[in-house]
Design a protein around this motif. Structure first.
Motif, PDB file in Angstrom:
ATOM      1  N   UNK A   1      26.623  32.365  22.897  1.00 14.56           N
ATOM      2  CA  UNK A   1      27.019  31.520  22.895  1.00 14.56           C
ATOM      3  C   UNK A   1      28.140  30.620  24.038  1.00 14.56           C
ATOM      4  N   UNK A   2      29.010  31.708  23.736  1.00 16.78           N
ATOM      5  CA  UNK A   2      29.884  31.454  25.251  1.00 16.78           C
ATOM      6  C   UNK A   2      30.014  31.915  26.767  1.00 16.78           C
ATOM      7  N   UNK A   3      29.912  30.854  27.150  1.00 18.05           N
ATOM      8  CA  UNK A   3      30.378  30.666  28.850  1.00 18.05           C
ATOM      9  C   UNK A   3      31.384  31.783  29.353  1.00 18.05           C
ATOM     10  N   UNK A   4      31.960  33.118  30.148  1.00 19.71           N
ATOM     11  CA  UNK A   4      32.612  33.163  30.786  1.00 19.71           C
ATOM     12  C   UNK A   4      33.163  33.459  31.797  1.00 19.71           C
ATOM     13  N   UNK A   5      31.763  32.722  32.655  1.00 16.25           N
ATOM     14  CA  UNK A   5      31.606  33.075  34.239  1.00 16.25           C
ATOM     15  C   UNK A   5      31.034  31.597  34.591  1.00 16.25           C
ATOM     16  N   UNK A   6      31.055  31.886  36.510  1.00 13.01           N
ATOM     17  CA  UNK A   6      30.279  30.479  36.722  1.00 13.01           C
ATOM     18  C   UNK A   6      28.734  30.916  37.329  1.00 13.01           C
ATOM     19  N   UNK A   7      28.201  32.313  36.751  1.00 16.23           N
ATOM     20  CA  UNK A   7      26.913  32.372  36.852  1.00 16.23           C
ATOM     21  C   UNK A   7      26.056  31.216  36.206  1.00 16.23           C
ATOM     22  N   UNK A   8      24.799  30.872  37.351  1.00 16.20           N
ATOM     23  CA  UNK A   8      24.286  30.241  37.605  1.00 16.20           C
ATOM     24  C   UNK A   8      22.570  31.214  36.841  1.00 16.20           C
ATOM     25  N   UNK A   9      21.615  30.365  36.340  1.00 18.07           N
ATOM     26  CA  UNK A   9      20.230  31.833  36.384  1.00 18.07           C
ATOM     27  C   UNK A   9      20.042  32.080  38.109  1.00 18.07           C
TER      28      UNK A   9
ATOM     29  N   UNK B   1      22.414  32.341  40.467  1.00 20.64           N
ATOM     30  CA  UNK B   1      22.996  33.051  41.293  1.00 20.64           C
ATOM     31  C   UNK B   1      24.418  33.409  40.558  1.00 20.64           C
ATOM     32  N   UNK B   2      24.122  35.097  40.371  1.00 23.69           N
ATOM     33  CA  UNK B   2      25.926  35.691  39.916  1.00 23.69           C
ATOM     34  C   UNK B   2      26.802  35.123  40.325  1.00 23.69           C
ATOM     35  N   UNK B   3      27.690  34.927  39.142  1.00 20.91           N
ATOM     36  CA  UNK B   3      29.373  34.899  38.898  1.00 20.91           C
ATOM     37  C   UNK B   3      30.319  35.038  40.139  1.00 20.91           C
ATOM     38  N   UNK B   4      31.687  34.740  40.287  1.00 22.21           N
ATOM     39  CA  UNK B   4      32.138  35.284  41.226  1.00 22.21           C
ATOM     40  C   UNK B   4      34.067  35.348  40.716  1.00 22.21           C
ATOM     41  N   UNK B   5      33.760  34.357  39.476  1.00 27.05           N
ATOM     42  CA  UNK B   5      34.859  34.280  38.850  1.00 27.05           C
ATOM     43  C   UNK B   5      34.819  33.913  37.285  1.00 27.05           C
ATOM     44  N   UNK B   6      35.834  33.918  36.604  1.00 30.09           N
ATOM     45  CA  UNK B   6      35.940  33.823  35.396  1.00 30.09           C
ATOM     46  C   UNK B   6      36.157  32.600  34.900  1.00 30.09           C
ATOM     47  N   UNK B   7      36.243  31.973  34.022  1.00 34.07           N
ATOM     48  CA  UNK B   7      35.987  30.372  33.950  1.00 34.07           C
ATOM     49  C   UNK B   7      37.728  29.980  33.676  1.00 34.07           C
ATOM     50  N   UNK B   8      38.395  28.608  33.255  1.00 33.37           N
ATOM     51  CA  UNK B   8      39.087  28.973  32.873  1.00 33.37           C
ATOM     52  C   UNK B   8      38.959  28.768  31.256  1.00 33.37           C
ATOM     53  N   UNK B   9      40.303  29.146  30.749  1.00 38.49           N
ATOM     54  CA  UNK B   9      40.325  29.216  28.462  1.00 38.49           C
ATOM     55  C   UNK B   9      39.542  30.332  28.510  1.00 38.49           C
TER      56      UNK B   9
END
Length: 97
Positions: free
Chosen positions: A32-40, A42-50
């Motif tokens: 349940x921890x969201x770690x990147x900006x990936x969506x259903x 689109x692939x993620x490009x960066x790590x989220x803050x914190x």
């Protein structure tokens, strides 16, 4: 009627299981921890803050790819179990030389 300690724990575990299954079927991280900006889609490009710790490569994949992998893996395990129970003699001959 009051709930016992066992009933409360059982209810809590059932809720956790249902949430985990829901996350798996949504293609999200199981914890349940969201770690990147990936969506259903689109692939993620960066790590989220914190976000602390190492971020695995699979967290960057779009969720539809994670979902398709999980469904294919589950189907393969179910199919293997089904085929193993159909003709036990052939299964034993195929496993043992």
């Amino acid at each position: 009627m009051a709930q016992t300690k066992f009933d409360k724990q059982l209810e809590k575990e059932a809720d956790s299981l249902a949430r985990g299954i829901g996350r798996a079927l949504a293609g999200r991280d199981i914890d349940g921890v969201k770690r990147t900006d990936a969506t259903f889609w689109r692939a993620g490009t960066r790590v989220l803050p914190k976000v602390e710790g190492k971020v695995r490569r699979r967290s960057y994949k779009p969720r539809w790819r994670r979902l398709s992998f999980r469904v294919a893996l589950g189907a393969g395990v179910a199919e293997s179990g089904y085929l193993a129970t159909q003709d036990l003699d052939a299964t034993v001959r195929g496993v043992h030389p």
